[in-house]
Design a protein around this motif. Structure first.
Motif, mmCIF file in Angstrom:
data_model
loop_
_atom_site.group_PDB
_atom_site.id
_atom_site.type_symbol
_atom_site.label_atom_id
_atom_site.label_comp_id
_atom_site.label_asym_id
_atom_site.label_seq_id
_atom_site.Cartn_x
_atom_site.Cartn_y
_atom_site.Cartn_z
ATOM 1 N N GLN A 163 1.080 -0.107 -2.698
ATOM 2 C CA GLN A 163 0.544 0.227 -4.188
ATOM 3 C C GLN A 163 0.498 0.926 -5.183
ATOM 4 N N THR A 201 0.963 11.871 -10.359
ATOM 5 C CA THR A 201 1.057 10.612 -9.230
ATOM 6 C C THR A 201 0.737 9.755 -9.020
ATOM 7 N N GLN A 238 9.232 7.338 2.459
ATOM 8 C CA GLN A 238 8.806 7.014 3.195
ATOM 9 C C GLN A 238 9.526 6.273 4.175
ATOM 10 N N LYS A 267 4.655 6.862 -7.005
ATOM 11 C CA LYS A 267 3.589 5.866 -5.507
ATOM 12 C C LYS A 267 4.786 5.355 -4.500
ATOM 13 N N SER A 279 7.754 7.711 -4.000
ATOM 14 C CA SER A 279 6.367 9.026 -2.523
ATOM 15 C C SER A 279 7.959 7.430 -1.438
ATOM 16 N N GLY A 280 7.298 5.952 -1.497
ATOM 17 C CA GLY A 280 7.417 4.973 -0.857
ATOM 18 C C GLY A 280 9.174 4.786 -0.021
ATOM 19 N N SER A 284 5.684 0.406 4.037
ATOM 20 C CA SER A 284 5.441 1.775 3.102
ATOM 21 C C SER A 284 3.899 1.385 2.451
ATOM 22 N N GLU A 285 2.649 1.761 2.563
ATOM 23 C CA GLU A 285 1.581 0.975 1.557
ATOM 24 C C GLU A 285 1.633 2.317 1.019
ATOM 25 N N ILE A 286 2.054 3.168 0.693
ATOM 26 C CA ILE A 286 2.287 4.015 -0.632
ATOM 27 C C ILE A 286 3.518 3.174 -1.461
#
Length: 494
Positions: A304, A340, A232, A225, A228-229, A299-301
């Motif tokens: 997280q 993930t 992003q 994550k 991914s952030g 970035s929320e993800i």
């Protein structure tokens, strides 16, 4: 008939008794730790249905699956094979010419359309594989485990913690350190999203590798994550693969090499200016997390992912590690399309070697077989690399190479009979013992003990039988004593 030189297929190996003793030391140590943490052992078949494996590893992975040829009965029942055979027979009856010299098939002009279509159908690669192979050797332990969970879901108590130590096969090109047949040591838990599982994986690595004798190794951790952030916040989410493939090479090609590769992949100088502080994170794990939160605040993800890592670190504050160093490594990106959440990789700092373990969190492991929404996490030990590390560091204990603890040497047939009760008592006391068949010269029997690295011998001749005091010899020191059978038993059973 000419003799055949014995050999094994390329990419496979024989293991000698000494090698097996060392390998079992590794397997038994890892299994013991798995069991201590509540993992239960399962095994799955060497063969799986080909349909179970294909499409799970990507196009390149599918090419490396060893297909198993159908048995004679199955191939004879093949519809297309029977159709081709029937059409071929009819073609011959209708009179097309037999192959001429130098040709292996009839001329195209002499073959009916039905025959040609049947030939093309069965001998196209995809159709041929489907017709002649319905099974395959397992490629890894993860997909068979997913199949197992779905197939036995009504018998399993979730969360399900399993471990597996079995060989897998890949039709890869053999080279140094890369084999077609090798063992995997996997532990997975499915049906639980708790981050306590990730913390326990760190503890499992720490305990198992410490027990194996390693003193300086690093467990690297990251989170999918967070990656991914990062993609992003620089508005490159569609290029996350390119981003992570590049930064994963930081150790090998340095920052300049990473920058060059990113530019070649379409990233701008402005993107790279935003990435540099993240790629070059320094400080403690807590300091790195603080800097990441600041960089990923939009970035929320990404946030997280930071929170998940902090939770893992907090769990581990209550269970100090024995030898391992736990390091947040933002460049770690193994198996990006597969994982993930948390990602792990383990490296020894004592020997130049690639990773000796790895794993991570994955969502929907069983979705490929129709059971949706079952999250899981898992790790694997690289047994072959661990073997090489222990060998190079001379860390295998002497007990790992010793199969027999004591050899009884009988001078003659009468001494052999005298030795049998002692031999049985030793074995009943879980002392591994052998009695060398009487008749061989004493030197030959002593050489046998030395070649097998048997630490003790008991010599029995007429004097020993008469006095009931047997010659007990320490083969390493050369010290020999006269002891009763009871004293020998007590000495070895300690």
């Amino acid at each position: 008939m000419a003799s055949i030189k014995p050999s094994v297929p390329k990419g496979t190996r024989d293991f000698s008794p000494a090698e097996m003793a060392k390998r079992n030391f590794i397997f038994d140590t890892i299994k013991g730790v798995f069991r201590k943490y509540g993992y239960q052992q399962i095994e799955t078949p060497t063969m799986e249905n080909l349909s179970t494996l294909t499409g799970k590893y990507g196009d390149e992975g599918d090419k490396l699956i060893f297909k198993v040829l159908n048995s004679g009965e199955s191939i004879e029942k093949s519809v297309s094979v029977k159709r081709f055979a029937s059409t071929l027979e009819n073609g011959i009856k209708t009179g097309f010419s037999q192959p001429t010299a130098g040709n292996s098939v009839p001329f195209a002009s002499q073959i009916s359309n039905d025959l040609l279509n049947a030939y093309n159908h069965i001998f196209s690669t995809k159709n041929l594989i489907e017709e002649i192979s319905e099974k395959a050797l397992r490629y890894d332990l993860t997909v068979p485990f997913a199949r197992y969970v779905v197939q036995h879901q009504n018998e399993i108590t979730f969360p399900f913690k399993r471990f597996q130590v079995q060989p897998v096969w890949r039709a890869d090109r053999p080279q140094k350190g890369r084999y077609r047949e090798f063992y995997q040591c996997d532990a997975d838990v499915v049906g639980s999203a708790s981050l306590l599982n990730e913390a326990e994986f760190v503890m499992i690595y720490d305990e198992a590798l410490s027990l194996l004798g390693l003193k300086d190794f690093t467990i690297k951790i990251n989170n999918r994550k967070i990656l991914s952030g990062i993609a992003q916040v620089i508005d490159k989410y569609d290029s996350i693969i390119d981003l992570t493939v590049a930064i994963d090479k930081l150790d090998k090609i340095g920052l300049d090499g990473v920058v060059k590769e990113l530019l070649e992949r379409g990233f701008t100088e402005a993107d790279i200016d935003k990435l540099k502080p993240v790629i070059l994170l320094e400080g403690s794990n807590e300091e790195k997390l603080q800097k990441l939160r600041a960089a990923l605040k939009t970035s929320e993800i990404g946030l997280q992912g930071c929170e998940e890592l902090e939770t893992v670190f907090n769990y581990l504050k209550y269970t100090p590690l024995k030898k391992a160093v736990l390091e947040l490594d933002i460049t770690l990106a193994r198996g990006l399309n597969y994982y993930t959440g948390a990602i792990f990789e383990v490296k020894t700092n004592e020997v130049a070697m690639g990773s000796i373990g790895g794993g991570g969190r994955y969502d929907d492991l069983t979705g490929m077989f129709g059971l949706k929404g079952l999250t899981g996490a898992g790790i694997s030990f690289g047994a072959d690399r661990i073997y090489d590390v222990l060998e190079e560091l001379n860390l295998f204990p002497a007990s790992a190479e010793t199969s027999t603890q004591v050899l009884i040497i009988a001078f003659d047939a009468q001494a052999e009979i005298y030795a049998l009760p002692l031999l049985q008592k030793l074995r009943d006391s879980n002392v591994s013992a052998e009695l060398y068949p009487a008749g061989a010269k004493i030197k030959k029997q002593m050489d046998y003990a030395n070649s097998k690295q048997i630490p003790y011998t008991v010599l029995i001749g007429s004097d020993e039988m008469q006095s009931d005091l047997l010659a007990f010899k320490n083969m390493e020191s050369g010290v020999q004593e006269k002891l009763s059978a009871e004293d020998i038993l007590a000495r070895l059973a300690d």
